[in-house]
Design a protein around this motif. Sequence first.
Motif, PDB file in Angstrom:
ATOM      1  N   PRO B 119      28.286 125.645  47.983  1.00  0.00           N
ATOM      2  CA  PRO B 119      27.863 125.692  46.586  1.00  0.00           C
ATOM      3  C   PRO B 119      29.040 125.506  45.635  1.00  0.00           C
ATOM      4  O   PRO B 119      29.367 126.384  44.849  1.00  0.00           O
ATOM      5  N   GLY B 120      29.706 124.374  45.742  1.00  0.00           N
ATOM      6  CA  GLY B 120      30.786 124.071  44.818  1.00  0.00           C
ATOM      7  C   GLY B 120      32.093 124.759  45.112  1.00  0.00           C
ATOM      8  O   GLY B 120      32.794 125.139  44.201  1.00  0.00           O
ATOM      9  N   GLU B 121      32.374 124.987  46.353  1.00  0.00           N
ATOM     10  CA  GLU B 121      33.673 125.525  46.802  1.00  0.00           C
ATOM     11  C   GLU B 121      33.941 126.970  46.389  1.00  0.00           C
ATOM     12  O   GLU B 121      34.948 127.546  46.746  1.00  0.00           O
ATOM     13  N   LYS B 122      33.069 127.538  45.586  1.00  0.00           N
ATOM     14  CA  LYS B 122      33.442 128.827  45.027  1.00  0.00           C
ATOM     15  C   LYS B 122      32.806 129.990  45.801  1.00  0.00           C
ATOM     16  O   LYS B 122      31.652 129.958  46.160  1.00  0.00           O
ATOM     17  N   GLY B 123      33.624 130.987  46.018  1.00  0.00           N
ATOM     18  CA  GLY B 123      33.132 132.219  46.598  1.00  0.00           C
ATOM     19  C   GLY B 123      32.707 132.127  48.043  1.00  0.00           C
ATOM     20  O   GLY B 123      32.000 132.981  48.538  1.00  0.00           O
ATOM     21  N   ALA B 124      33.162 131.087  48.709  1.00  0.00           N
ATOM     22  CA  ALA B 124      32.741 130.952  50.095  1.00  0.00           C
ATOM     23  C   ALA B 124      33.819 131.478  51.049  1.00  0.00           C
ATOM     24  O   ALA B 124      34.964 131.691  50.665  1.00  0.00           O
ATOM     25  N   THR B 125      33.441 131.670  52.280  1.00  0.00           N
ATOM     26  CA  THR B 125      34.387 132.108  53.297  1.00  0.00           C
ATOM     27  C   THR B 125      34.677 130.970  54.255  1.00  0.00           C
ATOM     28  O   THR B 125      33.931 130.006  54.350  1.00  0.00           O
ATOM     29  N   GLU B 126      35.770 131.139  54.955  1.00  0.00           N
ATOM     30  CA  GLU B 126      36.202 130.130  55.910  1.00  0.00           C
ATOM     31  C   GLU B 126      36.737 130.857  57.132  1.00  0.00           C
ATOM     32  O   GLU B 126      37.425 131.865  56.992  1.00  0.00           O
ATOM     33  N   ILE B 127      36.458 130.354  58.292  1.00  0.00           N
ATOM     34  CA  ILE B 127      37.022 130.927  59.504  1.00  0.00           C
ATOM     35  C   ILE B 127      38.171 130.033  59.947  1.00  0.00           C
ATOM     36  O   ILE B 127      37.968 128.841  60.190  1.00  0.00           O
ATOM     37  N   VAL B 128      39.345 130.581  60.008  1.00  0.00           N
ATOM     38  CA  VAL B 128      40.521 129.770  60.291  1.00  0.00           C
ATOM     39  C   VAL B 128      41.244 130.253  61.554  1.00  0.00           C
ATOM     40  O   VAL B 128      41.072 131.384  61.997  1.00  0.00           O
ATOM     41  N   HIS B 129      42.025 129.358  62.101  1.00  0.00           N
ATOM     42  CA  HIS B 129      42.837 129.653  63.269  1.00  0.00           C
ATOM     43  C   HIS B 129      44.051 130.477  62.828  1.00  0.00           C
ATOM     44  O   HIS B 129      44.835 130.031  61.999  1.00  0.00           O
ATOM     45  N   ARG B 130      44.192 131.667  63.376  1.00  0.00           N
ATOM     46  CA  ARG B 130      45.297 132.534  62.972  1.00  0.00           C
ATOM     47  C   ARG B 130      46.639 131.844  63.241  1.00  0.00           C
ATOM     48  O   ARG B 130      46.865 131.308  64.307  1.00  0.00           O
ATOM     49  N   GLY B 131      47.471 131.893  62.246  1.00  0.00           N
ATOM     50  CA  GLY B 131      48.773 131.262  62.398  1.00  0.00           C
ATOM     51  C   GLY B 131      48.725 129.836  61.922  1.00  0.00           C
ATOM     52  O   GLY B 131      49.319 129.488  60.908  1.00  0.00           O
ATOM     53  N   CYS B 132      47.988 129.030  62.601  1.00  0.00           N
ATOM     54  CA  CYS B 132      47.856 127.621  62.243  1.00  0.00           C
ATOM     55  C   CYS B 132      47.156 127.454  60.905  1.00  0.00           C
ATOM     56  O   CYS B 132      47.521 126.606  60.092  1.00  0.00           O
ATOM     57  N   GLY B 133      46.129 128.240  60.654  1.00  0.00           N
ATOM     58  CA  GLY B 133      45.482 128.251  59.352  1.00  0.00           C
ATOM     59  C   GLY B 133      44.405 127.199  59.159  1.00  0.00           C
ATOM     60  O   GLY B 133      43.738 127.167  58.128  1.00  0.00           O
TER      61      GLY B 133
END
Lengths: 160, 160
Positions: B119-133
């Motif tokens: 919904p327009g990049e705002k307020g969302a979450t992301e699951i990222v690779h620890r360290g690498c990001g």
Amino acid sequence: MTEPIRMTGVLDPRDGWEAEGCPIAASLELVGTRSAMLILREAYYGATRFDQFTARTGLSDPVVSSRLRELEAAGVLAREDYREPGQRTRKAYRLTEMGEDLLPVIVALQRWGNRWLSPGEKGATEIVHRGCGAEVGVRLECDEGHPVAPDELDLKYRPA
Amino acid sequence: MTEPIRMTGVLDPRDGWEAEGCPIAASLELVGTRSAMLILREAYYGATRFDQFTARTGLSDPVVSSRLRELEAAGVLAREDYREPGQRTRKAYRLTEMGEDLLPVIVALQRWGNRWLSPGEKGATEIVHRGCGAEVGVRLECDEGHPVAPDELDLKYRPA
DNA sequence: CGGCATCCTTAGGGATACTG
DNA sequence: CAGTATCCCTAAGGATGCCG
């Protein structure tokens, strides 16, 4: 039982993800129903016509009708007319790129069901690698191409 | 839009998979509801106590109560008592191996929602690779370790 | 705090019947 | 064949209240 997967990087749990911002919740709004998933399953299995969806899912006509229109409106499926030589015009529902991109969800559900819920090995289906024949599953991988273990995940919150 | 994913290897579409034999349908019976998925999401995010699940999912007490019992009965979660020194006994819900094995489904839904429904990049979450990001997604792979393209899938039916 | 019982509302889904 | 409209039933889920 092992340790729970740990996600860090969020300061206050109440800060945002549980609301509408969560992409998981957003996905579920669209494809989180049994009927939507079964219709997608059949789309991956090759169904394109209305009566194929009803026959193969066991869903009723009105439900299939509603879901197909919702999925089309959302851009997951595209409805197109096609005509084979000498035949009359028919409607076909095809997966868009957005729709195809959902395949891993279905494969993951399939694999999980087979591994943990299989009713005694009987009557189940298996998705296998063509040629190789081994069952297909799903694997965590980051955009840098690294394989990712379940305990290497961080949850990142992008505030508005 | 590309070609639909083709699955072969089933003689008659009506021969079985649409019924109870389908592991996808079986999975959906258990975790196919919005509430079950959201509770699992929070379990992966580290929630273990009842009020954490209610607060972070926004679900009502009775719904959380029902889902937790169902998931526990199915073996996805285990309820255990724990006591921190000097504190009274508390209940904790932890993911079993069966529960952790569902993680790819949630990650796949998260990734798909982020890519296609954001919904327009705002307020969302992301699951990222620890360290690498880098953001974490999911990838098809067979049990032989081969990466699998969407058009290399075969559907295999194991009759009873 | 950690729940379950009760009641009510809404969304998911089936049956039937009808149209282009 | 490819749907839609209508009607009805059931399951999902919220609000409130109680209880260990």
